[in-house]
Design an enzyme around this catalytic site. Structure first.
Site, PDB file in Angstrom:
ATOM      1  N   GLU A 114      -3.928   6.141  -4.724  1.00  0.00           N
ATOM      2  CA  GLU A 114      -3.822   5.562  -3.383  1.00  0.00           C
ATOM      3  C   GLU A 114      -2.482   5.922  -2.727  1.00  0.00           C
ATOM      4  O   GLU A 114      -2.024   5.243  -1.812  1.00  0.00           O
ATOM      5  CB  GLU A 114      -4.001   4.028  -3.428  1.00  0.00           C
ATOM      6  CG  GLU A 114      -5.305   3.548  -4.017  1.00  0.00           C
ATOM      7  CD  GLU A 114      -6.547   3.811  -3.143  1.00  0.00           C
ATOM      8  OE1 GLU A 114      -6.389   4.411  -2.056  1.00  0.00           O
ATOM      9  OE2 GLU A 114      -7.642   3.437  -3.571  1.00  0.00           O
ATOM     10  N   HIS A 139      -8.126  -5.795  -7.465  1.00  0.00           N
ATOM     11  CA  HIS A 139      -9.569  -6.004  -7.324  1.00  0.00           C
ATOM     12  C   HIS A 139      -9.911  -7.460  -7.659  1.00  0.00           C
ATOM     13  O   HIS A 139     -10.577  -7.717  -8.662  1.00  0.00           O
ATOM     14  CB  HIS A 139     -10.322  -5.047  -8.250  1.00  0.00           C
ATOM     15  CG  HIS A 139     -10.040  -3.591  -8.019  1.00  0.00           C
ATOM     16  ND1 HIS A 139     -10.336  -2.596  -8.930  1.00  0.00           N
ATOM     17  CD2 HIS A 139      -9.487  -2.944  -6.946  1.00  0.00           C
ATOM     18  CE1 HIS A 139      -9.987  -1.414  -8.446  1.00  0.00           C
ATOM     19  NE2 HIS A 139      -9.452  -1.600  -7.250  1.00  0.00           N
TER      20      HIS A 139
HETATM   21  O1  2HA Z   1      -5.897   2.887  -9.031  1.00  0.00           O
HETATM   22  O2  2HA Z   1      -7.711   0.792  -7.731  1.00  0.00           O
HETATM   23  O3  2HA Z   1      -8.232   2.118  -5.529  1.00  0.00           O
HETATM   24  C1  2HA Z   1      -7.243   2.655  -9.047  1.00  0.00           C
HETATM   25  C2  2HA Z   1      -7.659   1.995  -7.804  1.00  0.00           C
HETATM   26  C3  2HA Z   1      -7.979   2.854  -6.669  1.00  0.00           C
HETATM   27 ZN    ZN Z   2      -8.740  -0.011  -6.062  1.00  0.00          ZN
END
Ligand code: 2HA
Ligand code: ZN
Length: 263
Positions: A114, A139
């Protein structure tokens, strides 16, 4: 490996390692999920950047980051490994004098996938919200679950719902939460959309069906912002799972908080 900035970076490694530990323990960082980046404040990154490392052109100039060092979790690294051994899992990116190129000081640890979003958002922050030196992407399960429900892809509705689950979410995130559509991870599209979203003022953005992206003075503050929205999302989904619509704080309750905390 050559570690040019070893001594000066210890406190920042410790900060990132602490945040990585929280992300892993929360269960928001499966496999290599999530990434963290931290701009080193100017006084420290004044170290001359004249070095022999290859200069890699940036897609667009980032004048706000000229002469800065940005620490970021390495691509493919696990948060649990970043927590245990930050030196071997954190990438050291130095931006050139004019912000047009970068040099990888940690040549054996390439930066997060990213990278475009992190660098472009840091550039925006250095130019517009100067004390904000950290970005955390993660996440968080319940936040991502809510972003799969169509009517929560409306930023106002998503933000109002989370604000109303517990007072703290409004008090600590009064600038709000923006929801972006699903966009290809790591792409310049997601970087463009994220900079655009942050320029409207929120402290956290949601990449629908993917994760959250928070900005703050340091990485633990950025973690706190994701923790707040995840707490609100989990309360919302827990209450909703009874079959009833959660009542939430009233507009008057929110107004009372706004006035009391001068938000
Ligand atoms: O680094 O979360 O969005 C892994 C991720 C990519
Ligand atoms: Zn991610």
């Amino acid at each position: 490996m050559e570690r040019t900035y070893h001594i000066e970076l210890q406190d920042f490694y410790a900060e990132i390692s602490d945040t990585a530990k929280h992300l892993w323990e929360k269960g928001w960082a499966e496999r290599n999920g999530g990434n963290i980046s931290r701009v080193i404040p100017k006084s420290i990154s004044q170290t001359p950047l004249a070095c022999t490392k290859e200069r890699i052109p940036l897609d667009e100039p980032l004048p706000g980051l000229a002469n800065r060092i940005v620490l970021m979790t390495g691509t493919g690294t696990r948060m649990r490994d970043v927590a245990k051994n930050p030196q071997d899992n954190i990438s050291i990116v130095a931006i050139s004098e004019e912000g047009k190129e970068y040099m990888l000081l940690s040549s054996d640890i390439p930066p997060t996938s990213e990278l475009p979003s992190h660098l472009r958002i840091h550039n925006f922050l250095q130019l517009n919200r100067k004390n904000h030196n950290a970005i955390v992407h993660s996440h968080p399960t319940n936040v991502v679950a809510m972003s799969h429900l169509k009517n929560f892809r409306d930023s106002r509705h998503f933000c109002n719902t989370l604000w109303k689950m517990i007072p703290e979410t409004y008090v600590f995130l009064p600038r709000g939460i923006a929801v972006l559509p699903y966009l290809m991870p790591g792409s310049s599209k997601v970087a463009d959309a994220s900079v655009n979203a942050f320029s409207q003022g929120p402290d956290v953005i949601i990449w629908a069906k993917h994760g959250a992206f928070a900005i703050a003075p340091d990485t633990n503050d950025a973690f706190d912002k994701i923790d707040l929205i995840e707490k609100s999302a989990s309360i919302y989904l827990a209450a909703k799972s009874t079959g009833e619509e959660p009542e939430g704080l009233s507009d008057e309750d929110i107004e009372e908080l706004r006035q009391y905390y001068n938000l």
